[in-house]
Write a protein that holds these residues in place. Sequence first.
Motif, short mmCIF file in Angstrom:
data_model
loop_
_atom_site.label_atom_id
_atom_site.label_comp_id
_atom_site.label_asym_id
_atom_site.label_seq_id
_atom_site.Cartn_x
_atom_site.Cartn_y
_atom_site.Cartn_z
N LYS A 1 41.02 -8.09 34.85
CA LYS A 1 41.70 -6.93 34.25
C LYS A 1 41.75 -7.06 32.72
N MET A 2 42.10 -8.27 32.25
CA MET A 2 42.15 -8.47 30.80
C MET A 2 40.78 -8.31 30.16
N ALA A 3 39.74 -8.85 30.82
CA ALA A 3 38.39 -8.72 30.30
C ALA A 3 37.97 -7.25 30.24
N ALA A 4 38.38 -6.48 31.23
CA ALA A 4 38.04 -5.05 31.25
C ALA A 4 38.75 -4.31 30.11
N LYS A 5 40.00 -4.67 29.84
CA LYS A 5 40.74 -4.06 28.73
C LYS A 5 40.06 -4.33 27.39
N VAL A 6 39.67 -5.60 27.21
CA VAL A 6 39.04 -5.98 25.95
C VAL A 6 37.69 -5.30 25.81
N LYS A 7 36.92 -5.25 26.91
CA LYS A 7 35.60 -4.61 26.89
C LYS A 7 35.74 -3.12 26.58
N SER A 8 36.75 -2.48 27.16
CA SER A 8 36.99 -1.06 26.91
C SER A 8 37.33 -0.81 25.45
N ALA A 9 38.18 -1.67 24.88
CA ALA A 9 38.55 -1.52 23.47
C ALA A 9 37.33 -1.69 22.56
N LEU A 10 36.46 -2.65 22.90
CA LEU A 10 35.25 -2.85 22.10
C LEU A 10 34.31 -1.66 22.20
N ASP A 11 34.11 -1.17 23.40
CA ASP A 11 33.19 -0.05 23.61
C ASP A 11 33.68 1.23 22.94
N GLU A 12 35.00 1.43 22.93
CA GLU A 12 35.56 2.66 22.38
C GLU A 12 35.91 2.55 20.89
N GLY A 13 35.65 1.39 20.31
CA GLY A 13 35.90 1.22 18.89
C GLY A 13 37.36 1.04 18.52
N ARG A 14 38.19 0.70 19.52
CA ARG A 14 39.62 0.50 19.24
C ARG A 14 39.86 -0.96 18.84
N ILE A 15 39.22 -1.35 17.76
CA ILE A 15 39.22 -2.77 17.37
C ILE A 15 40.61 -3.22 16.92
N GLU A 16 41.31 -2.36 16.24
CA GLU A 16 42.60 -2.75 15.67
C GLU A 16 43.76 -2.62 16.66
N ASP A 17 43.51 -2.09 17.84
CA ASP A 17 44.58 -1.93 18.83
C ASP A 17 45.07 -3.28 19.34
N GLU A 18 46.37 -3.38 19.54
CA GLU A 18 46.95 -4.57 20.17
C GLU A 18 46.82 -4.43 21.69
N ILE A 19 46.24 -5.44 22.33
CA ILE A 19 46.05 -5.41 23.79
C ILE A 19 47.14 -6.25 24.43
N LYS A 20 47.97 -5.61 25.20
CA LYS A 20 49.13 -6.26 25.80
C LYS A 20 48.72 -7.36 26.77
N ASP A 21 49.45 -8.47 26.68
CA ASP A 21 49.30 -9.61 27.60
C ASP A 21 47.97 -10.33 27.47
N VAL A 22 47.25 -10.12 26.38
CA VAL A 22 45.97 -10.82 26.16
C VAL A 22 46.10 -11.69 24.92
N ARG A 23 45.87 -12.98 25.09
CA ARG A 23 45.90 -13.89 23.95
C ARG A 23 44.56 -13.80 23.23
N MET A 24 44.61 -13.34 22.00
CA MET A 24 43.38 -13.12 21.24
C MET A 24 42.95 -14.40 20.52
N GLU A 25 41.65 -14.62 20.50
CA GLU A 25 41.09 -15.70 19.70
C GLU A 25 41.20 -15.33 18.21
N LYS A 26 41.12 -16.31 17.35
CA LYS A 26 41.12 -16.06 15.91
C LYS A 26 39.85 -16.67 15.32
N VAL A 27 38.90 -15.80 14.99
CA VAL A 27 37.59 -16.25 14.51
C VAL A 27 37.49 -15.99 13.01
N ILE A 28 37.25 -17.04 12.24
CA ILE A 28 37.06 -16.91 10.80
C ILE A 28 35.58 -16.67 10.53
N SER A 29 35.29 -15.56 9.86
CA SER A 29 33.90 -15.17 9.62
C SER A 29 33.66 -14.95 8.13
N LEU A 30 32.41 -15.02 7.74
CA LEU A 30 32.03 -14.70 6.37
C LEU A 30 32.20 -13.20 6.16
#
Length: 520
Positions: free
Chosen positions: A235-264
Amino acid sequence: YPGLVNISGTYCFMNSTVQALSSLAYLQPHISAIHAKAETLDIPTPIIDALRDLFHALNDPRSRPSSIRPLELISVLSSAGRANSLFNSREHQDAQELFQLLSECIKSEISAIDKESARDRGLGGLSQEVETKISKSVFDGLTANRRSCVVCGYTEAVMHFPFDNWQLTVPRMASTCLLEDCLSEYTRLEILKDCICRKCSMTATHRRLMQEAKVLSQVENPSASKKRRLKDVKKMAAKVKSALDEGRIEDEIKDVRMEKVISLSTKQAMIARPPPVLVLHLNRSMHFTHYATKNNIRVIFPEVLDLTQYTTSGNLSTIPTSSLSTPPPHPKRSTTPTPEPRDSSSRTIYRLSAVVCHFGQHSFGHYICYRRKPKSSSGKPEEKWRPPRLVIELLDEVKDAEGFEEYIWDDADPSTAAGTGRGWLRVSDDSVTEVGIESVLQEGSGAFMLYYERAVISGIVHAGLAHGGASPYPLSMSMGRDRDMMSLSSMSTSGSPPVVGPRVVRSVDAGRRRSHSAAP
């Protein structure tokens, strides 16, 4: 013209700033309009009132040298919160801090007038809000800021931030630099190595969840808890995939611990809405572990500043490695008898109105001001305080210098042209002497704050076509592509006559518009 008495011996920071503000063609009618509306609504505006009276006195010529004691302004500013530290201390103070204080006080009083105006109109007057609201100060502008990830290409929403003055950093390890170098440094594409990318983090989170789901699904005879966990992970993977596909990058996804990736990443800021009055603060402070010192680098600044390449053109790029916005290309010279129409509104050009200089060290010294001499008061007030207007003429005679042009000002006066030693006032507290633009442009080592006013461009024409095939303005001065134009002092030693007629400022390219009187 009168000077200002340095009442405490340390108020030169105030005197120089007030003299600079009193020279601004955009500010004087703005202050008068605020004052008139405040009187109509019976709103107290002590700062506006004190500035208005002082500006009128400073721009009123006297028959003999005189000076004014700015007691009323000091009194109202001393009661304006943090101003106490500026006026109740015998220590050396900062002219930029005083400008910031005055700007905030003006905006605060404008806000009070607008609120009272809205309440006075009631609901029935909401439709008239655009016409009656003062809202902005003449110093108010907007910067556009973009941050993008080089790895995934994701760009956060372009943010806009207000400003009333730009603080520019000057180079440490140099003896001379151009003002345009400081502006380019401020607006350059900056590389960041310690930023967390939201999209990379979300992608990494989805990858982690999918990997966990794969591991759980391969477990033989899973327990009830593992089955619940597998269901939750999917369920969590589906929520994250849906947010990525729909461009809702800045949305907070409830009950999902987000990784923190440092990028250039890259970051850039440009001017999105240029203000009528552009105030540039040259930050000369250099701070070390136990002390601070002043950077005395000479900053060569122009009388005419083309800000076009530092402003957004309306088309914003989200490509991480590209500029946030690029100025429209310089139009090609017309080869037909009828010149092609030119969009003068796409150019952002400013003219110097005042310079505040500081001489001394970081913790002590003296401020002075160079300001344009007020126009004759014989005409109407609206004529006296008209913004600078110019016509840009492209010189067809210079075939190999693409973009070479002349700036011709409608308020030009041959008696104050470059080389006459007139047209500007050098003000050091109560001492006022008249000087020329060439003296002003040679103060690069002391320049601390630069006040530019936006020019109203009347049009862009071909000089040859506009004048029957020949330009009426002299072409005897240097037309090279060098960034620094020949100084007026060197011209005088070579025997060349000073320019007469309209005030002409020559330019080589859109990125460098230098008055011919600037010293190299």
